[in-house]
Design an enzyme around this catalytic site. Sequence first.
Site, mmCIF file in Angstrom:
data_model
loop_
_atom_site.group_PDB
_atom_site.id
_atom_site.type_symbol
_atom_site.label_atom_id
_atom_site.label_comp_id
_atom_site.label_asym_id
_atom_site.label_seq_id
_atom_site.Cartn_x
_atom_site.Cartn_y
_atom_site.Cartn_z
ATOM 1 N N HIS A 1 0.893 -1.165 0.000
ATOM 2 C CA HIS A 1 0.000 0.000 0.000
ATOM 3 C C HIS A 1 0.931 1.215 0.000
ATOM 4 C CE1 HIS A 1 -2.333 -3.011 2.326
ATOM 5 N NE2 HIS A 1 -3.410 -2.448 1.809
ATOM 6 N N ASP B 1 2.267 2.004 3.368
ATOM 7 C CA ASP B 1 3.218 1.069 3.997
ATOM 8 C C ASP B 1 4.634 1.490 3.680
ATOM 9 O OD1 ASP B 1 0.972 -0.581 4.322
ATOM 10 O OD2 ASP B 1 1.458 -1.755 2.535
ATOM 11 N N GLU C 1 -8.787 -13.930 -1.572
ATOM 12 C CA GLU C 1 -8.065 -14.190 -0.313
ATOM 13 C C GLU C 1 -8.808 -15.241 0.514
ATOM 14 O OE1 GLU C 1 -6.385 -10.873 1.753
ATOM 15 O OE2 GLU C 1 -7.007 -11.660 3.704
ATOM 16 N N ASP D 1 -4.456 -13.934 -2.520
ATOM 17 C CA ASP D 1 -3.859 -13.567 -1.238
ATOM 18 C C ASP D 1 -3.891 -14.824 -0.384
ATOM 19 O OD1 ASP D 1 -3.246 -11.003 -1.917
ATOM 20 O OD2 ASP D 1 -4.500 -10.043 -0.391
HETATM 21 C C1 XLS Z 1 -7.463 -6.759 4.214
HETATM 22 C C2 XLS Z 1 -6.963 -6.981 2.863
HETATM 23 C C3 XLS Z 1 -5.785 -6.109 2.454
HETATM 24 C C4 XLS Z 1 -5.629 -6.126 0.974
HETATM 25 C C5 XLS Z 1 -4.854 -4.975 0.430
HETATM 26 O O1 XLS Z 1 -8.229 -7.526 4.765
HETATM 27 O O2 XLS Z 1 -6.670 -8.347 2.707
HETATM 28 O O3 XLS Z 1 -4.631 -6.523 3.131
HETATM 29 O O4 XLS Z 1 -5.045 -7.307 0.524
HETATM 30 O O5 XLS Z 1 -5.463 -3.759 0.703
HETATM 31 NI NI NI Z 2 -5.625 -9.190 1.093
HETATM 32 NI NI NI Z 3 -7.492 -9.712 4.492
#
Ligand code: XLS
Ligand code: NI
Ligand code: NI
Length: 435
Positions: A99, A102, A266, A294
């Site tokens: 990000h 970050d 994710e 993810d």
């Molecule tokens: C949060 C998200 C975040 C995204 C990127 O829950 O997983 O980490 O991957 O903004």
């Molecule tokens: Ni994520």
């Molecule tokens: Ni997440």
Amino acid sequence: MQYFDCDKIQYEGPGSRNPLSFKHYNPDELIGGKSMKEHLRFAGAYWHVMRNDLSDPFGGGTAQMPWDDGSTSVENALTRVDVFFEFLDKLGIEYYCWHDRDIAPELNDLKASHAALDTVVAKLKDKQSESGVKLLWGTACLFSHPRYSQGAATSPDANVYAYAAAQVKKAMEATKELDGLGYTFWGGREGYATLLNTDMKRELDHLAAFFHMAVEHAKNIGFDGPFYIEPKPREPSTHQYDSDAAACLNFLREYDLMDHFKLNIETNHATLAGHTMEHELTVSANAGMLGSIDANRGDTLIGWDTDQFPTDIHLATQVMLVVLEMGGLTTGGLNFDAKRRRESHEPLDLFYAHIGGMDAFARGLKIAHAIREDGRLAKFVDERYSSFDNDIGAKVEAGTCSFADLEAYAFANGEPGLASGRQEMLENLVNEFLQ
Ligand code: XLS
Ligand code: NI
Ligand code: NI
């Protein structure tokens, strides 16, 4: 200067008892004619590796970060870049994600924050070309600052919306500068806490307008990587608009954005949505929209996004079955959007955590490949649908059949003799490969 007290992590094979070695991840080993590292495309998440102090809702951070002076200075941000690249190098991880906030601090005004980002991006660029590491995707943090507490691209306030757009514009430019392969939108606070104060239709229209402007800006700056949307059903908002893969696909279709976006799926978000990871991956892949992953996992006993490291071999196998079936990841990768437990506060724990995730996915890859080579699972599924291969079934699939045809067929053929679904037999079959 060395920040981590270990050497480069090597593949030592399943017999090794060295916890700082790979037992299964052997980057150049060929699986089905392609190296493990090409299949898996591991990425490190800057926010978890460098910025997560391991605080939780009940207590502050525990992570030891001796290299970090705790300040918001650009100097401190530049030091973190060195630490992060040493970390990636020692693990042999070739991609990363960030990000904007970050990598560089948010300062008192937007112009100063932009300038800080430019400084850090210049250093990241040098580090990338020295090491060969690539940016898998960039994104903007549109959820931490209090101004975004009621949303960013779905904020009720046009001033906040403009600020968010300025931040995304800059983060896209930074991604382009670093030859990023993609750009992600996780709608941090794009959702609502109560419908009593929310005009959902207007908010979704604004979100779509935001994405169309992002597409337009990508053209202007020559960024041709895909945009990813990362579904998540809740947390931090009560209801997030990008609640699951199906909801995201519907949104992208409704607002004519399908050509420019893919999904970043994710694991822990899938389970928070009440789905399995393989369900979310399959929904995305079926639409030709599975872009990136993810890689983490949740905890069945805790109801929030625990973002644990993915060490479950069965889960990794299921992920890799979908990835192999769609012919592999192209622009995407397996990004460890995962954090250590609060108790694992030493820098070396970052290594154990990533080694575990990488080894689990190496095994998942090998097992999924073996299941596909064996062929019995795919053959069973093919046979299960074989009545659609000829005759009346084929007419249904070709769209050349009517209800009247089906009625005539049912009259002529009587009560169907349905075959077993054989779930238990298939679970046993998969277990054969997990030993
Ligand atoms: C949060 C998200 C975040 C995204 C990127 O829950 O997983 O980490 O991957 O903004
Ligand atoms: Ni994520
Ligand atoms: Ni997440």
